[in-house]
Design a protein around this motif. Sequence first.
Motif, mmCIF file in Angstrom:
data_model
loop_
_atom_site.group_PDB
_atom_site.id
_atom_site.type_symbol
_atom_site.label_atom_id
_atom_site.label_comp_id
_atom_site.label_asym_id
_atom_site.label_seq_id
_atom_site.Cartn_x
_atom_site.Cartn_y
_atom_site.Cartn_z
ATOM 1 N N ASN A 118 0.846 -1.199 0.000
ATOM 2 C CA ASN A 118 0.000 0.000 0.000
ATOM 3 C C ASN A 118 0.880 1.246 0.000
ATOM 4 O OD1 ASN A 118 -1.678 2.224 1.592
ATOM 5 N ND2 ASN A 118 -3.139 0.729 0.710
ATOM 6 N N ASP A 119 0.708 2.086 -1.001
ATOM 7 C CA ASP A 119 1.539 3.295 -1.139
ATOM 8 C C ASP A 119 1.287 4.310 -0.025
ATOM 9 O OD1 ASP A 119 2.683 2.271 -3.414
ATOM 10 O OD2 ASP A 119 1.236 3.228 -4.775
ATOM 11 N N GLN A 120 0.047 4.472 0.374
ATOM 12 C CA GLN A 120 -0.265 5.442 1.435
ATOM 13 C C GLN A 120 0.407 5.061 2.743
ATOM 14 O OE1 GLN A 120 -4.426 5.968 2.147
ATOM 15 N NE2 GLN A 120 -4.139 7.429 3.836
ATOM 16 N N ARG B 58 4.058 5.807 2.544
ATOM 17 C CA ARG B 58 4.399 7.231 2.738
ATOM 18 C C ARG B 58 4.299 7.635 4.195
ATOM 19 N NH1 ARG B 58 1.198 7.692 -1.915
ATOM 20 N NH2 ARG B 58 -0.547 8.411 -0.610
ATOM 21 N N GLU B 59 3.255 7.164 4.890
ATOM 22 C CA GLU B 59 3.066 7.558 6.284
ATOM 23 C C GLU B 59 4.197 7.024 7.167
ATOM 24 O OE1 GLU B 59 0.901 9.584 7.444
ATOM 25 O OE2 GLU B 59 -0.357 9.814 5.665
ATOM 26 N N TYR C 259 -6.313 7.786 10.358
ATOM 27 C CA TYR C 259 -6.696 7.944 8.955
ATOM 28 C C TYR C 259 -6.048 6.904 8.006
ATOM 29 C CZ TYR C 259 -8.444 12.411 10.631
ATOM 30 O OH TYR C 259 -9.108 13.364 11.313
ATOM 31 N N THR C 260 -5.082 6.169 8.507
ATOM 32 C CA THR C 260 -4.408 5.223 7.594
ATOM 33 C C THR C 260 -4.496 3.787 8.115
ATOM 34 O OG1 THR C 260 -2.881 6.930 6.865
ATOM 35 C CG2 THR C 260 -2.267 4.643 6.412
ATOM 36 N N SER D 163 9.951 0.569 3.513
ATOM 37 C CA SER D 163 9.632 1.948 3.140
ATOM 38 C C SER D 163 10.759 2.517 2.291
ATOM 39 C CB SER D 163 9.422 2.808 4.381
ATOM 40 O OG SER D 163 9.157 4.146 4.031
#
Length: 565
Positions: A81-83, A86-87, A104-105, A177
């Motif tokens: 998952n890209d999101q 990033r987080e 939120y993630t 990551s």
Amino acid sequence: MIRRWKYFFQNLQLKNKVLLIFSVAGIFPLLLLTIFSLVIIQYFTLQTERNKNEDNLLSAYQQLNATLSSYEDALAFLVNNDQLDRELSLKDPTNYDQYNLYIYTIVPLFNSITALQPDIQNITLYTTLDVYNHGEFVRKIEKDDITRFFTFDKKTSTEYFYDKPNDRMYLYSQLFSRNSKEKHVIVFDIDPNTLFGNISPISEESYTLSIQDRYGRDLFYRTQKPDDRSNQLFPKLLAALYPGDDRYQKTLSNGWVVQFRRPLATMYHGTLLLILFATSLLLLSLLLVFVAIWSLNKTVVSPLQTLSKEMGTIDEQDFLKHQLTYEAKDEIGQLYHEFNQMLSTIHTLIDDVYQGEINQKKHELRALQAQINPHFFYNSLSLINNKAVMIGNQEISEMAQLLSTFYRLSLNNGKNRLSVKQELDLTIAYAQIQLKMHRDSFDLVTEIDEQIYSYEIMNLLIQPFVENAIFHGIDHIEDERRGRLLLKGYATAHSIYIEVSDNGAGMDSEQIATILKSQQGEHYGIYNIQQRMALYYGTRGSIAYHSQIGVGTKVIIRLPKIMTE
């Protein structure tokens, strides 16, 4: 060996022959066919059972593989998952950053997975980031947590770990990551009872299904208890005859081994019933065969033995009066009737034999008498020859020599048998005499195989056919053809053949029949020869005519090979 068996079989009594023939032709093939059929049917029955076992194993394998694949796909979705990537790339995240990460993630993503996969108890992100723990969703990696048992590498592959003391199953994968060197691991917490409980029963027969991890540790074990037949006789007997299990196994992509075992006794249950049925059918068939043998002995062998025994008791005094009785009208009854008829006609046959010998003597005497009337010339022929030589008349000399040869061989010192060479010399001498009497008006051709010279033949057998060929064939040529008389002799494996051919007037079928059947007149000689041949050679000698009007006639005389003494 073959001769011994042949001698042994020939000397067996008829009833023993019948029993042996039925055994060889009926019982043994029946046994072989039954055994062969049972082997083939058992093979295909067991093959069907094995295919069923493989299908059962495949069913369990596919059920488990489908569940694990769905877990692995969900884990792969989170890892890639890209999101989330990033987080997790933040350096020294603030409380606000952590709050946004959790709320939120991570929580929405993890809840979406558990909503689709209710078998997953918890999803936890273990990380080395300096963050606070957030319930079961996020935990900082510590020395005493579950990750201490995990194996990490530089791949995002899915790994499994079974916590046997706590009976928990973990699926985990490392998340890398792009902008962070921290270690992140996403772990699925699964209840094994829920995981393996989804595997539905795969057979109604007794079986055992087990699952082991790649290290041989048991993950799942299910045993289908045998039904009530286990207390019956057949299953107990089968269990004693066929102990053990029939095993099948397949390996999942994660290294787990799915094994299906089925007791051999349950697989052979249908085969045993088939064997018992086939054995009963075989025993019934054998019983029918023995009943057939007994019936054959009763209706065929016993009457024949009685007939043989009665025949042995007949002596010379009462054989004409002895009569046997048999009530049935089958072939055996006909045999009894024919035997009685034979006894009643033996006397007539004996008279016929005596009469035949008398007729043979008569025919031989008449044949001799037909040639003995000019015998007084024989003593004068040598004188005529000498006088002809003295006056230089070669033709008279040759005629006298031919007549001398003809009468010397035809009289044959009173004997009625001579060699083939002598008979041919006699016949050729006669033909040459006729050639001179006909002023060389026809050609005499001889084709004789010298191998037949040493065999025996009846006296004056060929000459009458040469005489007929000249007087009834060549003398009646009405066109300008020159007459031709062919005398041919050759041999085959078992017979001697003499052919007399002419190119004369020829005959039709009625004329041929007249020649063969005429007992008087000008064709009596041919009928006389037939009678003599029948008495001396029997069916081994024959005369065949082939003729065509205006073309000619061929006579073929077939005689058996008899060496001269």
